[in-house]
Design a protein around this motif. Structure first.
Motif, PDB file in Angstrom:
ATOM      1  N   ARG A  12       0.871  -1.175   0.000  1.00 52.96           N
ATOM      2  CA  ARG A  12       0.000   0.000   0.000  1.00 52.96           C
ATOM      3  C   ARG A  12       0.906   1.222   0.000  1.00 52.96           C
ATOM      4  O   ARG A  12       1.698   1.432   0.918  1.00 52.96           O
ATOM      5  CB  ARG A  12      -0.898   0.037   1.227  1.00 52.96           C
ATOM      6  N   ILE A  29      -0.190   7.628 -13.851  1.00 54.57           N
ATOM      7  CA  ILE A  29      -0.675   6.419 -13.170  1.00 54.57           C
ATOM      8  C   ILE A  29      -1.398   5.509 -14.165  1.00 54.57           C
ATOM      9  O   ILE A  29      -1.189   4.291 -14.179  1.00 54.57           O
ATOM     10  CB  ILE A  29      -1.600   6.775 -11.987  1.00 54.57           C
ATOM     11  N   VAL A  33      -0.255   1.728 -14.891  1.00 62.23           N
ATOM     12  CA  VAL A  33      -1.142   0.595 -14.618  1.00 62.23           C
ATOM     13  C   VAL A  33      -1.445  -0.168 -15.910  1.00 62.23           C
ATOM     14  O   VAL A  33      -1.478  -1.401 -15.903  1.00 62.23           O
ATOM     15  CB  VAL A  33      -2.430   1.061 -13.905  1.00 62.23           C
ATOM     16  N   VAL A  45      -3.602  -4.630  -9.214  1.00 62.93           N
ATOM     17  CA  VAL A  45      -3.165  -3.248  -9.046  1.00 62.93           C
ATOM     18  C   VAL A  45      -4.428  -2.400  -9.016  1.00 62.93           C
ATOM     19  O   VAL A  45      -5.247  -2.490  -9.920  1.00 62.93           O
ATOM     20  CB  VAL A  45      -2.246  -2.759 -10.189  1.00 62.93           C
ATOM     21  N   GLN A  46      -4.581  -1.607  -7.970  1.00 65.94           N
ATOM     22  CA  GLN A  46      -5.705  -0.672  -7.859  1.00 65.94           C
ATOM     23  C   GLN A  46      -5.167   0.633  -7.292  1.00 65.94           C
ATOM     24  O   GLN A  46      -4.413   0.624  -6.309  1.00 65.94           O
ATOM     25  CB  GLN A  46      -6.799  -1.220  -6.932  1.00 65.94           C
ATOM     26  N   THR A  47      -5.561   1.742  -7.904  1.00 65.92           N
ATOM     27  CA  THR A  47      -5.157   3.055  -7.416  1.00 65.92           C
ATOM     28  C   THR A  47      -6.401   3.914  -7.238  1.00 65.92           C
ATOM     29  O   THR A  47      -7.257   3.951  -8.117  1.00 65.92           O
ATOM     30  CB  THR A  47      -4.173   3.731  -8.392  1.00 65.92           C
ATOM     31  N   SER A  58      -2.302   3.456  -3.686  1.00 66.47           N
ATOM     32  CA  SER A  58      -2.081   2.380  -4.645  1.00 66.47           C
ATOM     33  C   SER A  58      -1.891   1.072  -3.889  1.00 66.47           C
ATOM     34  O   SER A  58      -1.130   1.020  -2.910  1.00 66.47           O
ATOM     35  CB  SER A  58      -0.846   2.680  -5.495  1.00 66.47           C
ATOM     36  N   GLN A  60      -0.920  -3.009  -4.515  1.00 68.95           N
ATOM     37  CA  GLN A  60      -0.369  -3.979  -5.469  1.00 68.95           C
ATOM     38  C   GLN A  60      -0.187  -5.308  -4.760  1.00 68.95           C
ATOM     39  O   GLN A  60       0.409  -5.358  -3.684  1.00 68.95           O
ATOM     40  CB  GLN A  60       0.967  -3.491  -6.028  1.00 68.95           C
TER      41      GLN A  60
END
Length: 132
Positions: A12, A29, A33, A45-47, A58, A60
């Motif tokens: 994180r 970003i 991504v 992967v989430q932002t 973010s 991962q």
């Protein structure tokens, strides 16, 4: 798809977006991504962005420390582009990376912000399309 839960690492990253750079940050970003989706070893992967506070978070998910090393080798130009528009405020590692990856995290972001490591107690990974 299944993976061993005892080697899984979740990162994180909390980033402070530079004033006036929100659109450039979003573009960088998105590009990073997209690259990770096509070529990276990450399982997830989430932002997310808090536009009022100019913070981004973010997440991962990696199968293991080897996947983190692969990510670092592939993504360096994208990471540099993102970092032109923000600073890392906090970096958290959930799970237990090997000594090499732990040292890499500390040297990469630890000089600029706090890094915390949280050992795993229990859990599982269930990904879309995996058998129960």
């Amino acid at each position: 798809m299944t993976t061993r839960s005892d080697t899984v690492l979740l990162f994180r990253n909390t980033m402070r977006i530079t004033e006036g750079h929100l659109d450039s940050f979003r573009d960088a970003i998105t590009s990073a991504v997209d690259f990770a989706d096509r070529h990276g070893p990450q399982l997830l992967v989430q932002t997310f962005v808090d536009t009022e506070r100019l913070l981004a978070h973010s997440f991962q998910l990696y199968r293991d420390s080897d996947a983190v090393r692969t990510h670092w080798k592939l993504a360096d130009p994208y990471i540099r582009e993102v970092m032109e528009h923000c600073t890392v405020e906090r970096f958290e590692v959930f799970g237990e990376p090997d000594e090499d990856v732990a040292a890499g995290v500390r040297s990469g972001v630890g000089r600029d912000c706090p890094v915390t490591f949280h050992p795993r107690i229990a859990g599982f990974v269930r990904l879309a399309g995996s058998e129960a």
